[in-house]
Design a protein around this motif. Structure first.
Motif, PDB file in Angstrom:
ATOM      1  N   LEU A 147      63.057  20.509  -3.134  1.00 10.55           N
ATOM      2  CA  LEU A 147      63.230  19.848  -1.836  1.00 10.55           C
ATOM      3  C   LEU A 147      63.018  18.343  -1.979  1.00 10.55           C
ATOM      4  CD1 LEU A 147      61.437  22.382   0.530  1.00 10.55           C
ATOM      5  CD2 LEU A 147      63.889  21.937   0.357  1.00 10.55           C
ATOM      6  N   PHE A 206      51.910  22.946   6.174  1.00 11.85           N
ATOM      7  CA  PHE A 206      51.468  24.305   6.510  1.00 11.85           C
ATOM      8  C   PHE A 206      50.515  24.832   5.439  1.00 11.85           C
ATOM      9  CE2 PHE A 206      55.659  25.133   9.011  1.00 11.85           C
ATOM     10  CZ  PHE A 206      55.179  24.319  10.022  1.00 11.85           C
ATOM     11  N   THR A 232      64.406  28.221   1.003  1.00  8.84           N
ATOM     12  CA  THR A 232      63.005  28.563   0.751  1.00  8.84           C
ATOM     13  C   THR A 232      62.771  30.046   1.015  1.00  8.84           C
ATOM     14  OG1 THR A 232      62.448  26.345   1.502  1.00  8.84           O
ATOM     15  CG2 THR A 232      60.645  27.921   1.331  1.00  8.84           C
ATOM     16  N   ALA A 255      53.536  34.644   0.487  1.00  5.53           N
ATOM     17  CA  ALA A 255      54.553  33.588   0.532  1.00  5.53           C
ATOM     18  C   ALA A 255      55.738  34.060   1.376  1.00  5.53           C
ATOM     19  CB  ALA A 255      55.001  33.236  -0.877  1.00  5.53           C
ATOM     20  N   LEU A 310      56.374  22.276   4.840  1.00  6.21           N
ATOM     21  CA  LEU A 310      55.803  23.344   4.026  1.00  6.21           C
ATOM     22  C   LEU A 310      54.463  22.898   3.441  1.00  6.21           C
ATOM     23  CD1 LEU A 310      58.922  24.712   2.096  1.00  6.21           C
ATOM     24  CD2 LEU A 310      58.197  25.133   4.438  1.00  6.21           C
ATOM     25  N   ILE A 339      59.584  24.944  -5.611  1.00  2.00           N
ATOM     26  CA  ILE A 339      60.337  24.703  -4.376  1.00  2.00           C
ATOM     27  C   ILE A 339      60.105  23.283  -3.888  1.00  2.00           C
ATOM     28  CG2 ILE A 339      60.475  25.330  -1.930  1.00  2.00           C
ATOM     29  CD1 ILE A 339      59.982  28.195  -2.756  1.00  2.00           C
ATOM     30  N   ALA A 362      64.151  32.212  -1.684  1.00  2.00           N
ATOM     31  CA  ALA A 362      63.367  32.157  -2.914  1.00  2.00           C
ATOM     32  C   ALA A 362      62.089  32.979  -2.801  1.00  2.00           C
ATOM     33  CB  ALA A 362      63.028  30.701  -3.240  1.00  2.00           C
ATOM     34  N   LEU A 363      61.585  33.162  -1.594  1.00  2.00           N
ATOM     35  CA  LEU A 363      60.273  33.787  -1.442  1.00  2.00           C
ATOM     36  C   LEU A 363      60.304  35.153  -0.774  1.00  2.00           C
ATOM     37  CD1 LEU A 363      58.230  30.622  -0.334  1.00  2.00           C
ATOM     38  CD2 LEU A 363      58.338  31.655  -2.598  1.00  2.00           C
ATOM     39  N   VAL A 387      61.561  19.153   5.674  1.00  2.00           N
ATOM     40  CA  VAL A 387      61.175  20.539   5.407  1.00  2.00           C
ATOM     41  C   VAL A 387      60.080  20.585   4.350  1.00  2.00           C
ATOM     42  CG1 VAL A 387      61.962  22.738   4.459  1.00  2.00           C
ATOM     43  CG2 VAL A 387      63.365  21.523   6.127  1.00  2.00           C
ATOM     44  N   CYS A 419      67.681  24.158   4.059  1.00  2.00           N
ATOM     45  CA  CYS A 419      66.482  24.105   3.209  1.00  2.00           C
ATOM     46  C   CYS A 419      65.531  25.250   3.546  1.00  2.00           C
ATOM     47  CB  CYS A 419      65.768  22.776   3.372  1.00  2.00           C
ATOM     48  SG  CYS A 419      66.693  21.383   2.716  1.00  2.00           S
ATOM     49  N   LEU A 420      65.406  25.544   4.829  1.00  2.00           N
ATOM     50  CA  LEU A 420      64.523  26.648   5.208  1.00  2.00           C
ATOM     51  C   LEU A 420      65.080  27.981   4.720  1.00  2.00           C
ATOM     52  CD1 LEU A 420      63.555  25.512   8.807  1.00  2.00           C
ATOM     53  CD2 LEU A 420      62.055  25.627   6.829  1.00  2.00           C
ATOM     54  N   THR A 457      58.160  30.735   9.148  1.00  2.00           N
ATOM     55  CA  THR A 457      58.609  29.345   9.253  1.00  2.00           C
ATOM     56  C   THR A 457      60.089  29.279   9.616  1.00  2.00           C
ATOM     57  OG1 THR A 457      56.958  28.691   7.636  1.00  2.00           O
ATOM     58  CG2 THR A 457      58.735  27.140   8.050  1.00  2.00           C
ATOM     59  N   ALA A 493      51.375  29.986   2.249  1.00  2.00           N
ATOM     60  CA  ALA A 493      51.301  30.224   0.803  1.00  2.00           C
ATOM     61  C   ALA A 493      52.581  29.834   0.068  1.00  2.00           C
ATOM     62  CB  ALA A 493      50.979  31.694   0.557  1.00  2.00           C
ATOM     63  N   PHE A 494      53.286  28.819   0.576  1.00  2.00           N
ATOM     64  CA  PHE A 494      54.564  28.447  -0.060  1.00  2.00           C
ATOM     65  C   PHE A 494      54.390  28.080  -1.524  1.00  2.00           C
ATOM     66  CE2 PHE A 494      55.465  27.595   4.406  1.00  2.00           C
ATOM     67  CZ  PHE A 494      56.653  28.287   4.535  1.00  2.00           C
ATOM     68  N   LEU A 530      49.608  34.135  -4.034  1.00  2.00           N
ATOM     69  CA  LEU A 530      50.199  34.934  -2.952  1.00  2.00           C
ATOM     70  C   LEU A 530      51.725  34.989  -3.065  1.00  2.00           C
ATOM     71  CD1 LEU A 530      47.955  33.874   0.070  1.00  2.00           C
ATOM     72  CD2 LEU A 530      48.058  36.105  -1.023  1.00  2.00           C
ATOM     73  N   GLY A 531      52.218  34.730  -4.258  1.00  2.00           N
ATOM     74  CA  GLY A 531      53.658  34.832  -4.466  1.00  2.00           C
ATOM     75  C   GLY A 531      54.409  33.539  -4.247  1.00  2.00           C
ATOM     76  N   GLY A 532      53.691  32.456  -3.975  1.00  2.00           N
ATOM     77  CA  GLY A 532      54.354  31.177  -3.727  1.00  2.00           C
ATOM     78  C   GLY A 532      54.940  30.578  -4.992  1.00  2.00           C
ATOM     79  N   ALA A 576      57.266  32.122   4.613  1.00  2.00           N
ATOM     80  CA  ALA A 576      58.672  31.726   4.685  1.00  2.00           C
ATOM     81  C   ALA A 576      59.364  32.361   5.885  1.00  2.00           C
ATOM     82  CB  ALA A 576      59.383  32.122   3.393  1.00  2.00           C
TER      83      ALA A 576
END
Ligand code: HEM
Ligand SMILES: [Cu+2]
Lengths: 207, 617
Positions: free
Chosen positions: B242, B219, A47, A136, B216, B238, A50-51, B212, A43-44, A143, B226-227, B232-234, A140
C-alpha cells in the motif's frame, strides 16, 4: 452572466441540476472524487483477499456467511439505487413533490439495509465470537464491509439533510445539483456493494 | 465580502482576511509560506543528521533521537515541504494560465490548505513527547512495535494533510477541465498547466492507497486489529504494497510539476517556443501511467519472486524513455535560442545534468539483481536526492524566481539569487555525489554511526561539508526574500518582457478577480501571439460586465480545528477513555461546520460593472 436562482417552475430549465456553472462543477467534482474512492475500495478489497483465509483458528468464511440475509441486503440496496433514479427523473422535470417522495423511499431502503448490516455484525460477534480483533480475517472483513457501511451512513445523513433543508422552499438552481450529486454517490455505493456481495460473500461461500 | 474586508485595515482584519480567504492566489501564498516553514524545519533536521555522521562513532545525538530525526526529515520534506510548495505554485499560477478567475471549488481549496497545515503541525507536535522513528516509509512490524505515540502522530498527521492534498488534486482537475478561457483548447494549455493536471490525476489515484494504509496502521495500533500481526494471521508486507502503490506515484507528483516549470522557464529565456510540445504532453502522460506500474521496485529484496521482480524491473526501466524525451526537448528548446541567463535560468540549467544523473542511478537500481547490492545503502540515498533535490527543489527554486515578480510584484535580487544558487549547487553535489560511493562500499542507510577506518570517514566528512554549503545557500535565499520584500525592484505585468503565457498578460500582482474580461486564446502561447501582432493586450473574449466571485468563509478553518482535536483524541484514547471526549468534541465541531456549510446558502457576490470601470486596468 446572471445568477438568478429562480424557484419559479416556469423559468426552470429542463435539467436544473446542470444549468449553472456551480452545478456542473459539483457534478464533475463528484465523478472525480469517485475515481479516488475506487482506489480506496480497491485497496481494501486487496487487503481482504490477502487476509481472508487468515482466520487464526476462528470461524472461516464458509462457517460464517449465509446467503439469505446478504441477498436481502443486495435487493434493498439495488432497489434504492433504482428509486433514486426515479427521484432524479422527477427532478429533471421540476416535479419537486415526486422527487422528495422517491428520495424518501431511497432513504428508507438505505436505512433498512443498514439495519440488516448491524444485525449481521451483531450475529457474528455474539454467536461466533468473530470480531474485529479475533484474527486478521476479522480485521479485514469488518474494515472492508464497515467502510462500505460508513459510506451508507454518510449518504443517508446527506440526503436526509437535503430533504429537510429544502422541504419548504422546493427545487431551485442552487439545490438541484446537490440532489443530483447525492444520487451519483448513492449509485457508487451500490456498485461497491455488488462487488462486496460477489467477492466477499459468494466467493467466501464456495472457496 | 472580499471587497469590504480588503478595505478594512489593522492586524485583526488582515488576519481574518487570510483565515477566511478563498482566493486561489492567497491560498497559493499560504501554501508557499507553510511549505517554506516546513522546508526550513526539514533542513534543520537534515543538518543535524549530517553533523551526527560527520565522523565515525560520533555522539552528537543519541541513537533513538537519530531515528526520529531521519523519520521526521523524510516525512517533512516529502509531505510538508516539497508537495505543498508545488501546490502553492499550482494554485497561484495555473488558474492564471488558463484564463480563469478562480478554481472550481474555492471553499474546498481553503479546506485543503488548512488540513495540510494542521496535519503538519500535529505531526511536529510529536517532538515534545517523542517523534515517529520507523523511517518515512514506516514499515510494519517495526512501526507496530514502536513504543510511545510517535507513530500515532505520523498516522494522524499524514491522514489529515493527505486528505487536504486529495482535495487540492480534485479541485485542480475540475478547474482545468471546466474553467479554461474561450479558445484555450487542451493542446494550447501551457506545459505547467498540463503537468499540474497530470500530477493531480496522480494525487487522485495514489493518495487513497496511503489513506487505506494509514487506516490499517491506525486500527492495528489504536484499536487492536491484526492486519500486520503475524500471530493472528496478519501480513506486514501489505503495508509495503500500500505504501509504495502510493509512494512511487508520489515521486512523480513531486517531479512532474517542476517539469512543467522548466518547460515555462526555458522558452521564456531562450525566446523560443517549447520544442516538441506534443511530445512533452504525451511523455507526461506516459510517465504518469508507467508510474503506477512500478511500485514493487522498492520491494525487490522482499522476496516477491523472480517473475514479479523482472516485470517490475522492466517497467521501471521503461520510464527512462519518456523522461529522456523530455530532457532532449529542453535541450532542443535552448538550441539556437537567444538565451538570457538569470537565477531562474541557472536553476533550470543546473537541473538538467543533476537530474539526469539521478535518472541513471534509477535505471541502475531498477536492475533487480543489482538492487540486492544497492538496496538500503547510501546509494539509494544518493539516487533519490539527485532526483528530488536536483529535480524538485531546483525546479521549485526556478519557479519561485521566475514567478516571484508575478506573485509579489517585485523581482528577487539577482546577485543574491546567484550567490544562493552557486553555494547550494556546489553543496548539493558535494553532499550527495559521494554518497553513491559510500553506498557501494557498503554503508547502510538509517544507521546511527559508522565505524572508523572502513574507508567511510572522508566521504562522510565531505558530505557534511556539502550540507553546510547548502544551508548557506538557503540562508542567502531567505535574506533575498526579506530584501526583496522591502526594497526589491518593482515588476510590470510582463515582468520578463518575453512572457508567452496568459499570467504575464495581467498586472503583477494580479487583481483578485484576475481578468477583468476573460481573454480569448488564439493559439499556443497566446500572449506571444498578441505581441508578435503588435497588440499590447490579449484580445478579450467578452464585453465588460459584472463579475461573480465566491465569498470567503471561516468554516474550513474551524472544520480543520475540529478534525485536529479529534485526531489528537484518537492518539491518546489508548491511554485513557476520557480522551474519547476529544474525539467526539472534535468530530462534532467538524460535522457542525459541514452542516452549516450545507444548510446556509452561499451565492457568492458580484463586482459591478461600474466598479470595474472605475479601477481602470
Ligand atoms: C528514471 C527514473 C527513475 C528510476 C528508474 C528510479 C528507480 C528507483 C528504484 C529502483 C528505487 C528503489 C531502490 C531501493 O530501495 O533499493 C528508487 C528509490 C527511490 N526513488 Fe527513484 N527512480 C527514478 C526516478 C525517481 C524520481 C523522479 C524520484 C523523485 C522525484 C525518485 C525518488 C525515489 C525515492 C524517494 C526513493 C527511495 C525511497 C526510500 O526507500 O525511502 N526516483 N528509485
Ligand atoms: Cu519508485
Amino acid at each position: 452572466m446572471s445568477h438568478d436562482h429562480s424557484i419559479d417552475p416556469k423559468n426552470m430549465p429542463k435539467d436544473p441540476s446542470k444549468a449553472t456553472t456551480e452545478g456542473k462543477h459539483k457534478f464533475m467534482g463528484l465523478w472525480i472524487f469517485l475515481g479516488g474512492e475506487t482506489v480506496l475500495f480497491a485497496c481494501l478489497f486487496g487487503t481482504y483477499l490477502a487476509l481472508k483465509d487468515s482466520a487464526a483458528g476462528g470461524p472461516t468464511t464458509q462457517e460464517l456467511y449465509g446467503l439469505g440475509l446478504v441477498f436481502l441486503m443486495t435487493v434493498l440496496l439495488l432497489t434504492s439505487s433504482l428509486t433514486s433514479v426515479y427521484a432524479i427523473y422527477h427532478m429533471k422535470n421540476n416535479d419537486f413533490k415526486k422527487m422528495q417522495l422517491w428520495m424518501g423511499i431511497t432513504a428508507l431502503l438505505g436505512l433498512a439495509f443498514l439495519a440488516c448490516e448491524i444485525y449481521e455484525f451483531a450475529h457474528y460477534i455474539h454467536d461466533y465470537g468473530f470480531t474485529f480483533r479475533s484474527s486478521a480475517f476479522g480485521s479485514a472483513f469488518y474494515t472492508l464491509v464497515g467502510f462500505h457501511g460508513g459510506h451508507v451512513v454518510f449518504g443517508l445523513s446527506w440526503i436526509i439533510t437535503l430533504m429537510v433543508r429544502n422541504a419548504k422552499r422546493g427545487l431551485d438552481l442552487y439545490n438541484a445539483p446537490k440532489f443530483n450529486t447525492f444520487a451519483l454517490y448513492w449509485h457508487f455505493i451500490d456498485v461497491v456493494w455488488v462487488f462486496i456481495f460477489t467477492v466477499v460473500y459468494l466467493m467466501g461461500m464456495v472457496s | 465580502m472580499g471587497m469590504t474586508s480588503a478595505q478594512k485595515s489593522g492586524f485583526g482584519a488582515t488576519l481574518w482576511d487570510w483565515l477566511t480567504t478563498v482566493d486561489h492566489k492567497k491560498i497559493g501564498i499560504l501554501y508557499l509560506a507553510g511549505g517554506g516553514f516546513f522546508f526550513l524545519l526539514g533542513g534543520l533536521e537534515a543538518v543535524i543528521i549530517r553533523i551526527q555522521l560527520i565522523s565515525p562513532e560520533n555522539n552528537f545525538i543519541s541513537a533513538g533521537l537519530y531515528n526520529e530525526m531521519i523519520t521526521m526529515h523524510g516525512t517533512t520534506m516529502i509531505f510538508l515541504a516539497a508537495m505543498p510548495i508545488l501546490l502553492g505554485l499550482m494554485n497561484f499560477i495555473m488558474p492564471l494560465q488558463i484564463g480563469a478567475r478562480d478554481v472550481a471549488f474555492p471553499f474546498l481549496n481553503s479546506l485543503g490548505f488548512w488540513l495540510f497545515l494542521f496535519g503538519g503541525l500535529l505531526l511536529n507536535l510529536s517532538w515534545f513527547t517523542g517523534a515517529p522513528d520507523a523511517g518515512w516509509t514506516n514499515y510494519a512490524p517495526l512501526s507496530i512495535q514502536s513504543p510511545g505515540h510517535g507513530i500515532d502522530f505520523y498516522i494522524m498527521g499524514l491522514q489529515l494533510s493527505g486528505a487536504g492534498t486529495l482535495m487540492g488534486g480534485i479541485n485542480f482537475i475540475v478547474t482545468i477541465v471546466l474553467m479554461r478561457a474561450p479558445g484555450m483548447t487542451y493542446m494550447r494549455m501551457p506545459l505547467f498547466t498540463w503537468t499540474t493536471f497530470v500530477a493531480s490525476i496522480l494525487i487522485l489515484f495514489a493518495f487513497p492507497a496511503l489513506t487505506v494504509g494509514l487506516f490499517l496502521m491506525m486500527f492495528d495500533r489504536m484499536f487492536g486489529s491484526a492486519f500486520f500481526d503475524a500471530a493472528l494471521g496478519g501480513n506486514a508486507i501489505i503495508w509495503q504494497h500500500l505504501f509504495w502503490i502510493f509512494g512511487h506515484p508520489e515521486v512523480y507528483i513531486l517531479i512532474l510539476p517542476v517539469f512543467g516549470v522548466f518547460s515555462e522557464v526555458f522558452p521564456t529565456f531562450a525566446k523560443k517556443r517549447l520544442f516538441g510540445y506534443t511530445a512533452m504532453v504525451f511523455a507526461t502522460f506516459l510517465i504518469a501511467f508507467l508510474g503506477f506500474m512500478v511500485w514493487a521496485h522498492h520491494m525487490f529484496t522482499v522476496g516477491l519472486g523472480p517473475v514479479a521482480n523482472s516485470i517490475f524491473a522492466v517497467a521501471t526501466m521503461a520510464i527512462a524513455v519518456p523522461t529522456g524525451i523530455k530532457i532532449f526537448n529542453w535541450l532542443f528548446t535552448l538550441w539556437g535560442g537567444s538565451i538570457k541567463i538569470n537565477t531562474a535560468m541557472l536553476w533550470s540549467l543546473a537541473f538538467i545534468p543533476s537530474f539526469t544523473i539521478g535518472g541513471m542511478t534509477g535505471v541502475m537500481l531498477a536492475s533487480a539483481v543489482a538492487d540486492y547490492q544497492y538496496h538500503d545503502t547510501y546509494f539509494v540515498i544518493g539516487h533519490f536526492h539527485y532526483v528530488i533535490v536536483g529535480g524538485t527543489v531546483f525546479g521549485i527554486l526556478a519557479g519561485l524566481h521566475y514567478w516571484w515578480p508575478k506573485m509579489f510584484g517585485r523581482y528577487l535580487h539577482e546577485g543574491l539569487g546567484q550567490l544562493s544558487f552557486w553555494t547550494f549547487f556546489v553543496g548539493f553535489h558535494l553532499t550527495f555525489f559521494i554518497q553513491h560511493f559510500l553506498g557501494l562500499m557498503g554503508m547502510p542507510r538509517r544507521y546511527w554511526v559508522f565505524l572508523e577506518n572502513q574507508g567511510l570517514d572522508t566521504g562522510n566528512l565531505i558530505s557534511t561539508i556539502g550540507a553546510f554549503f547548502m544551508s548557506f545557500g538557503v540562508i542567502v535565499f531567505l535574506i533575498n526574500i526579506i530584501y526583496t520584500t522591502i526594497k526589491g525592484k518593482k515588476a510590470s505585468g510582463d515582468a520578463w518582457g518575453s512572457g508567452r503565457t496568459l499570467e504575464w498578460a495581467i498586472s503583477s500582482p494580479p487583481v483578485h478577480y484576475n481578468f477583468k474580461q476573460l481573454p480569448l486564446v488564439r493559439g499556443l502561447d497566446p500572449l506571444w501571439i498578441e505581441k508578435t501582432e503588435g497588440n499590447k493586450k490579449v484580445t478579450p473574449a467578452e464585453p465588460l460586465d459584472e463579475i461573480h466571485m465566491p465569498n470567503g468563509s471561516i468554516l474550513p478553518f474551524i472544520m480543520t480545528i475540529g478534525f485536529t482535536i479529534a485526531s489528537y483524541g484518537f492518539i491518546y484514547q489508548t491511554e485513557s477513555k476520557y480522551w474519547l471526549i476529544a474525539v467526539y468534541a472534535g468530530m462534532a465541531i467538524a460535522l457542525i461546520s459541514m452542516l452549516i456549510r450545507s444548510l446556509k446558502d452561499d451565492h457568492g457576490h458580484h463586482i459591478s460593472k461600474e466598479e470595474l470601470e472605475r479601477v481602470g486596468d
